[in-house]
Scaffold this active site. Structure first.
Site, PDB file in Angstrom:
ATOM      1  N   ASP A 129      90.029   5.593  41.470  1.00  0.00           N
ATOM      2  CA  ASP A 129      89.570   5.940  40.110  1.00  0.00           C
ATOM      3  C   ASP A 129      89.611   4.730  39.183  1.00  0.00           C
ATOM      4  O   ASP A 129      89.695   4.892  37.968  1.00  0.00           O
ATOM      5  CB  ASP A 129      90.467   7.017  39.462  1.00  0.00           C
ATOM      6  CG  ASP A 129      90.354   8.353  40.139  1.00  0.00           C
ATOM      7  OD1 ASP A 129      89.431   8.530  40.930  1.00  0.00           O
ATOM      8  OD2 ASP A 129      91.204   9.214  39.852  1.00  0.00           O
ATOM      9  N   CYS A 188      77.367  31.432  50.356  1.00  0.00           N
ATOM     10  CA  CYS A 188      78.600  31.632  49.566  1.00  0.00           C
ATOM     11  C   CYS A 188      78.383  31.209  48.106  1.00  0.00           C
ATOM     12  O   CYS A 188      77.715  30.210  47.830  1.00  0.00           O
ATOM     13  CB  CYS A 188      79.732  30.819  50.186  1.00  0.00           C
ATOM     14  SG  CYS A 188      81.275  30.887  49.260  1.00  0.00           S
ATOM     15  N   CYS A 195      84.459  30.559  38.440  1.00  0.00           N
ATOM     16  CA  CYS A 195      84.564  29.672  37.268  1.00  0.00           C
ATOM     17  C   CYS A 195      84.633  30.520  35.991  1.00  0.00           C
ATOM     18  O   CYS A 195      83.698  31.267  35.680  1.00  0.00           O
ATOM     19  CB  CYS A 195      83.372  28.715  37.218  1.00  0.00           C
ATOM     20  SG  CYS A 195      83.448  27.636  35.775  1.00  0.00           S
ATOM     21  N   CYS A 238      92.385  22.641  36.121  1.00  0.00           N
ATOM     22  CA  CYS A 238      91.924  23.960  36.611  1.00  0.00           C
ATOM     23  C   CYS A 238      91.535  23.780  38.076  1.00  0.00           C
ATOM     24  O   CYS A 238      90.870  22.811  38.431  1.00  0.00           O
ATOM     25  CB  CYS A 238      90.710  24.417  35.808  1.00  0.00           C
ATOM     26  SG  CYS A 238      89.906  25.910  36.457  1.00  0.00           S
TER      27      CYS A 238
HETATM   28  S1  SF4 Z   1      83.350  28.393  47.381  1.00  0.00           S
HETATM   29 FE1  SF4 Z   1      81.674  27.087  46.673  1.00  0.00          FE
HETATM   30  S2  SF4 Z   1      82.080  25.102  47.612  1.00  0.00           S
HETATM   31 FE2  SF4 Z   1      83.293  26.592  48.737  1.00  0.00          FE
HETATM   32  S3  SF4 Z   1      81.988  27.246  50.459  1.00  0.00           S
HETATM   33 FE3  SF4 Z   1      81.643  28.704  48.791  1.00  0.00          FE
HETATM   34  S4  SF4 Z   1      79.874  27.870  47.688  1.00  0.00           S
HETATM   35 FE4  SF4 Z   1      80.667  26.206  48.962  1.00  0.00          FE
HETATM   36  S1  SF4 Z   2      87.579  23.301  37.270  1.00  0.00           S
HETATM   37 FE1  SF4 Z   2      87.674  25.406  36.438  1.00  0.00          FE
HETATM   38  S2  SF4 Z   2      86.422  25.403  34.599  1.00  0.00           S
HETATM   39 FE2  SF4 Z   2      85.912  23.546  35.761  1.00  0.00          FE
HETATM   40  S3  SF4 Z   2      84.163  24.105  37.013  1.00  0.00           S
HETATM   41 FE3  SF4 Z   2      85.968  24.519  38.267  1.00  0.00          FE
HETATM   42  S4  SF4 Z   2      86.527  26.665  37.876  1.00  0.00           S
HETATM   43 FE4  SF4 Z   2      85.087  26.004  36.263  1.00  0.00          FE
END
Ligand code: SF4
Ligand code: SF4
Length: 306
Positions: A129, A188, A195, A238
């Site tokens: 990073d 999936c 989120c 998160c």
């Molecule tokens: S959760 Fe998201 S990243 Fe993981 S397999 Fe499913 S679609 Fe892909």
């Molecule tokens: S880290 Fe949390 S807020 Fe950010 S994209 Fe993933 S689930 Fe969404």
């Protein structure tokens, strides 16, 4: 030279890395996607992502005579850190250990020692990073994983709970050109569904300004109860789009290694520096962390209602 590549792989595994890949320095395959993302102002106020674009496009500029980039993945601890009263932080934080930048740099130096033992005059550069680099794109091109719909690099069999590091070297290591891995997400959508803010606007697409990882760490202002309502129990970062992913272990072991939220709220700067000054929590700082906990606490009160 093949034997040197094998020695490096061997050393990396002995040091605890879970994946290692090699690539030749070239324009990252996801650079256009990245520049469109910037053009769409999806990087919130992280203006530093807009700087040094020329280097991001031409990563070999980071080391004169660079011929090989080594991508390395190092696992997060298997336990999730909690406070005594049930709040948590993002897994990568490891609040009882030195900041991962420092830990990984030490490990990468051991790998560099192998290169130096072959050619003491070789040039190397370790990046954790620490440079303008599309590291997931480069790791993807080294063949160690695929990009998931949650934008994370996913290593089949290991998931996405890992840190990435790169070693640039002037030694032309011998390796088979990697086969870039197709996405294995299929139909999936668990990460998108999980989120809580809609920051994952669609597959492979994120609006950082709505992402709790950004809002609870990088965002310079303080968040409020509206964000607190969707933070769950996590006051720093998160992990929900990773926790939902079937490629990650669903064995959610926890450990109480953080003081209670009450103790953190009453902490002074000197105490925070002494306890967490060398950890990843330092990036947000005490005042930001207190603001996050207060937003979360206010939201919990809102939920409990009259
Ligand atoms: S959760 Fe998201 S990243 Fe993981 S397999 Fe499913 S679609 Fe892909
Ligand atoms: S880290 Fe949390 S807020 Fe950010 S994209 Fe993933 S689930 Fe969404």
């Amino acid at each position: 030279m093949k034997y040197l590549t094998e020695r490096i792989k061997h050393e990396a595994v002995a040091l605890g890395f879970i994946a290692i890949g090699f690539s030749s320095p070239r324009r990252p395959v996801f650079i256009e996607k990245f520049t469109s993302w910037l053009a769409g102002h999806k990087n919130a106020d992280m203006a530093w992502l807009e700087k040094n674009l020329f280097i991001r496009k031409n990563p070999w500029l980071l080391l004169p005579g660079c011929t090989t980039i080594i991508s390395l993945a190092y696992p997060y601890p298997s336990v999730k850190p909690f406070t005594a009263d049930g709040l948590t932080v993002s897994r990568y934080t490891c609040p009882d250990q030195d900041d991962y930048h420092k830990r990984l740099k030490k490990l990468c130096k051991e790998v560099v020692n192998v290169l130096k033992s072959y050619d003491s005059g070789c040039l190397t550069r370790i990046c954790i990073d620490s440079a303008p680099l599309l590291e997931r794109s480069i790791a993807y091109s080294s063949g160690i994983g695929f990009i998931g719909k949650n934008n994370m690099l996913i290593i089949p069999g290991a998931g996405s709970y890992f840190y990435l590091a790169e070693i640039f070297t002037s030694i032309p290591l011998e390796f088979e050109p990697a086969q870039e891995m197709d996405s294995q997400c299929g139909s999936c959508t668990r990460c998108l569904d999980a989120c809580p803010t809609g920051a994952l606007e669609g597959p492979f697409s994120i609006d950082a300004s709505r992402c709790l990882s950004y809002l609870t760490i990088e965002y310079k202002g303080q968040i409020g109860p509206e964000e607190g309502k969707v933070m769950g129990d996590c006051f720093f970062g998160c992990d929900r789009c990773q926790e939902a992913c079937p490629f990650n272990s669903q064995d959610n072991k926890t450990e109480t290694i953080l003081p209670s939220s009450h103790e953190i709220l009453n902490m002074q700067e000197d105490e925070f520096t002494e306890r967490f000054g060398k950890t990843a929590l330092k990036r947000a700082g005490l005042e930001k962390i207190k603001g996050n906990i207060m937003a979360l606490g206010a939201a919990l009160r809102l939920h409990s209602g009259p």
